[in-house]
Design a protein around this motif. Structure first.
Motif, mmCIF file in Angstrom:
data_model
loop_
_atom_site.group_PDB
_atom_site.id
_atom_site.type_symbol
_atom_site.label_atom_id
_atom_site.label_comp_id
_atom_site.label_asym_id
_atom_site.label_seq_id
_atom_site.Cartn_x
_atom_site.Cartn_y
_atom_site.Cartn_z
ATOM 1 N N ALA A 1 86.874 47.844 30.296
ATOM 2 C CA ALA A 1 86.070 46.669 29.962
ATOM 3 C C ALA A 1 86.012 46.507 28.450
ATOM 4 O O ALA A 1 85.956 47.493 27.713
ATOM 5 N N VAL A 2 86.040 45.259 27.987
ATOM 6 C CA VAL A 2 85.846 44.955 26.576
ATOM 7 C C VAL A 2 84.466 44.337 26.418
ATOM 8 O O VAL A 2 84.156 43.329 27.055
ATOM 9 N N PHE A 3 83.634 44.955 25.583
ATOM 10 C CA PHE A 3 82.269 44.504 25.359
ATOM 11 C C PHE A 3 82.200 43.627 24.120
ATOM 12 O O PHE A 3 82.566 44.065 23.021
ATOM 13 N N SER A 4 81.732 42.398 24.294
ATOM 14 C CA SER A 4 81.509 41.490 23.178
ATOM 15 C C SER A 4 80.080 41.689 22.686
ATOM 16 O O SER A 4 79.113 41.269 23.334
ATOM 17 N N LEU A 5 79.943 42.343 21.538
ATOM 18 C CA LEU A 5 78.628 42.617 20.976
ATOM 19 C C LEU A 5 78.194 41.453 20.083
ATOM 20 O O LEU A 5 79.007 40.896 19.335
ATOM 21 N N ASN A 6 76.939 41.115 20.146
ATOM 22 C CA ASN A 6 76.388 40.082 19.278
ATOM 23 C C ASN A 6 75.883 40.753 18.000
ATOM 24 O O ASN A 6 74.707 41.112 17.886
ATOM 25 N N THR A 7 76.781 40.918 17.042
ATOM 26 C CA THR A 7 76.435 41.645 15.824
ATOM 27 C C THR A 7 75.506 40.866 14.907
ATOM 28 O O THR A 7 75.015 41.415 13.914
ATOM 29 N N MET A 8 75.249 39.604 15.236
ATOM 30 C CA MET A 8 74.295 38.858 14.417
ATOM 31 C C MET A 8 72.900 39.455 14.511
ATOM 32 O O MET A 8 72.087 39.291 13.602
ATOM 33 N N GLY B 1 73.492 36.602 23.948
ATOM 34 C CA GLY B 1 74.787 36.457 23.288
ATOM 35 C C GLY B 1 75.714 37.637 23.471
ATOM 36 O O GLY B 1 76.632 37.844 22.676
ATOM 37 N N TRP B 2 75.497 38.431 24.534
ATOM 38 C CA TRP B 2 76.356 39.588 24.790
ATOM 39 C C TRP B 2 76.909 39.520 26.204
ATOM 40 O O TRP B 2 76.300 38.964 27.111
ATOM 41 N N PHE B 3 78.082 40.100 26.402
ATOM 42 C CA PHE B 3 78.699 40.151 27.724
ATOM 43 C C PHE B 3 79.885 41.109 27.656
ATOM 44 O O PHE B 3 80.247 41.601 26.587
ATOM 45 N N TYR B 4 80.483 41.375 28.803
ATOM 46 C CA TYR B 4 81.722 42.153 28.809
ATOM 47 C C TYR B 4 82.662 41.620 29.871
ATOM 48 O O TYR B 4 82.260 40.916 30.793
ATOM 49 N N VAL B 5 83.935 41.928 29.713
ATOM 50 C CA VAL B 5 84.977 41.490 30.635
ATOM 51 C C VAL B 5 85.764 42.712 31.074
ATOM 52 O O VAL B 5 86.192 43.509 30.229
#
Length: 689
Positions: free
Chosen positions: A222-229, A210-214
């Motif tokens: 780059a913007v990192f989408s962290l899966n904080t769940m 559930g993590w990725f970056y663009v």
């Protein structure tokens, strides 16, 4: 510009693609100007140095206008003050009309003047009505609709023109808060829902964790989408971030590897997620091991990370992680299992009533931080005193601390809110944009090299058998605790990163937009009576006992307006969003609490005391920050019974104890006003002092 129709979620595709983009509101001096795309072809879109942060839409397809806001009804039934665009200050979710007009307004006013979108989750309703329970299929269907709406909002006839970086929130999964380790059906579903947003080469990694970056600016940012769940302390499906078998541990290993590659490439990163690392002396949202590891990672990659953006809490505020609180005993799996964390979990949904204690604790913690301005004057003290003072900040750039910015939400628990950041693009004006690279890649052009990418495979982390874990908890092979992989720090001599010193990609400030639903819904006659905050878990809102003044809704044309901007706020006085600027603001806010706790004199003495054992430092390298005049009068916060002559006499007396206390109270009230997005009157704010 204001928009009358809301069509995005339910209109036919042909209507969506033919929507005519209007001009920005002319009368709003702070409105972001749309770029003139006619001056250059779409394949040469220019950077604007702005991006949008949007969070917590919480669309509710069961919302009905003029229904009750009472608990267990949730604007679904009965008769009451629920407005066309939402029931402001209540715990009701967003009507689809609010989501529609919000995206319409963004498309018309922001689409052509921003470089990327940070979308921090919670795009499904709460499970707040026992008669209409949530189901997984409904949650996923709504998230797909919202994702499709974002695609339509930020596309031209060839596809996306602006990268959108999403993450899911605790209400985007079923049951809410609970996400099991991947791969699983939820992650697989979102891999498909967000196929337009997740880079193709990272979809396997996303499905795993559930993590990725663009790379929103190719080869630069780059913007990192962290899966904080997997960090969230209310997620009963996982344990911690210290045990190698846990997804939180693997998440940080992935983040460590990717940030290291970005450092080698000379790139920078923005971190974003849904649940923030909120942590006061008595409350927190993340598992302690996750907070510890996050703080350590940000310290080691302080040359790479530009900033951190989150949602979830609905209130407008910021956090400062103190690296002095890093405790390595929490970071080893064997030791972490023996640690006892005494902090309570912050309530899942932050209401006005529950946020009072949290904000008071935050202020008390800020009362203990050193003053980033009031160091010994260069001409009046020796090098040793300067060394002591700078060490309290982690150096002249306050690298002891890290900054987390938390945006208020679209769902009108207060007023619907959007935030547009400005960042420094000096020297990057002609850099190829995400759209350039994306479309050239689709054409299989060889003119741009494919960015280096290192996917974290299962073999990159120690494999732990789940059954063996029960017998030898937190042990690696041969029963030994796996070694903690501490990230490398910046190379010696590396200058401070964009979060600490103004440079390219530093966050300069933001404009905060809000929609005054009391005015726009045009249903409630407001009076001078004092509004009461609910003492229960559910908040029925300011208008709970009022009835609509119209039999049929007569809303005004919808629009967002500027609530405030950090560029010219007369109380905050932020010259940028570097850590030291926000540290200074936090210190000023904390002084109200410091005086009541009797800490002011002790802290002041600590800041100037020398340490005879300290080595001398090169004082010429000290960066001087001038403390601005804090004695400006602000009519909004005056008592109203002080005439002009008395105000003149008070001018310039800020150094006296009374004047200082008045200033501190003023900034605390100002902070609370923005925390609740201008929905609370002055009497209510003063009750929170």
């Amino acid at each position: 510009m204001v928009l009358k129709k809301a069509v995005w979620l339910w209109a036919a595709p042909s209507l969506l693609t033919s929507f005519v983009i209007g001009a920005p509101t002319a009368e709003n001096q702070y409105a972001l100007q749309a770029g003139d795309e006619s001056s250059h072809p779409t394949s040469q879109r220019k950077l604007h140095g702005r991006f949008l942060h949007i969070t917590d839409l919480h669309p509710d397809e069961h919302y009905k206008v003029h229904t009750s806001t009472e608990e267990n009804i949730a604007c679904h039934r009965g008769h009451g003050p629920a407005g066309t665009y939402g029931a402001e200050t209540s715990d009701c979710d967003s009507p689809l009309s609010l989501v529609n007009v919000t995206l319409d307004w963004i498309t018309a006013n922001l689409k052509d003047s921003i470089d990327f979108v940070v979308w921090t989750g919670d795009s499904a309703r709460h499970d707040s009505d026992e008669e209409i329970p949530r189901h997984n299929s409904e949650i996923l269907a709504m998230n797909r609709r919202i994702a499709d709406s974002f695609v339509n909002s930020f596309s031209d006839d060839k596809g996306l023109v602006v990268p959108v970086v999403p993450t899911f929130g605790n209400n985007d999964i079923y049951p809410h808060n609970i996400l099991m380790p991947g791969p699983n059906k939820i992650l697989k579903s979102y891999t498909d829902i967000w196929k337009d947003f997740i880079p193709e080469e990272q979809r396997h990694s996303f499905e795993y964790g559930g993590w990725f970056y663009v790379e929103v600016i190719p080869d630069k940012l780059a913007v990192f989408s962290l899966n904080t769940m997997y960090f969230f302390d209310r997620n009963a499906g996982v344990d911690d971030c210290a045990s190698p078998s846990e997804p939180g541990y693997q998440h940080f290993e992935w983040l460590r590897i990717q940030l290291q590659f970005l450092r080698k490439r000379g790139m920078k990163a923005i971190l974003m997620g849904h649940v923030p690392p909120a942590r006061t002396s008595g409350k927190q949202l993340w598992d302690e091991t996750c907070w510890q590891k996050y703080t350590l990672w940000l310290q080691q990659y302080r040359d790479v990370i530009v900033g951190s953006l989150y949602g979830h809490m609905n209130i407008d505020h910021f956090l400062l992680q103190d690296t002095n609180e890093i405790d390595f005993s929490f970071l080893e799996a064997e030791s972490a299992d023996q640690q006892v964390n005494t902090r309570e979990s912050i309530e899942d949904e932050i209401s006005v009533a529950s946020s009072k204690d949290y904000l008071m604790e935050l202020r008390e913690d800020w009362a203990k931080i050193p003053d980033p301005v009031k160091g010994p004057a260069l001409e009046n003290s020796g090098k040793k005193k300067h060394k002591k003072w700078k060490n309290k900040l982690g150096g002249p750039y306050a690298e002891r601390y890290q900054l987390t910015l938390i945006s208020p939400s679209v769902v009108p628990n207060y007023f619907p809110t959007l935030r547009v950041f400005e960042y420094n693009i000096t020297g990057l004006e002609d850099t190829p944009t995400w759209m350039d690279t994306s479309r050239m890649s689709h054409r299989k052009s060889a003119s741009l090299p494919k960015p280096e990418y290192r996917e974290l495979e299962l073999r990159d982390v120690p494999e732990v058998d789940i059954e063996k874990k029960k017998k030898k908890k937190n042990k690696g092979e041969n029963g030994k605790t796996p070694k903690l992989h501490v990230p490398d720090p910046p190379a010696e001599g590396t200058p401070p990163g964009p979060a600490y010193f103004p440079q390219a990609l530093t966050l300069r400030g933001f404009v905060q937009y809000y929609a005054n639903l009391t005015y726009l819904n045009n249903d409630i006659t407001t009076g001078d009576e004092e509004d009461k905050m609910s003492s229960t878990g559910w908040d029925a809102g300011k208008h709970k006992d009022k009835k609509p003044k119209h039999d049929k809704p007569k809303p005004k044309e919808f629009e967002f307006q500027v609530e405030y901007t950090t560029y010219d706020d007369p109380i905050y006085k932020l010259k940028d969003l570097t850590v030291r600027s926000l540290l200074r603001l936090a210190h000023r806010i904390g002084q109200t609490s410091a005086e009541s706790l009797g800490l002011s004199e002790d802290l002041e003495q600590e800041e100037v005391d020398g340490d005879e054992d300290e080595d001398e430092d090169d004082v010429s390298k000290e960066v001087e920050y001038q403390d601005e005049d804090q004695d400006e009068e602000d009519e909004e916060f005056s008592d109203g019974d002080v005439d002009a002559e008395k105000k003149k006499k008070k001018k310039g007396k800020g150094k006296h104890k009374g004047g200082k206390k008045q200033r501190n109270t003023k900034i605390w009230l100002h902070f609370l006003k923005h925390a609740f997005v201008s929905t609370r009157n002055m009497d209510e704010l003063k009750d929170l002092k």
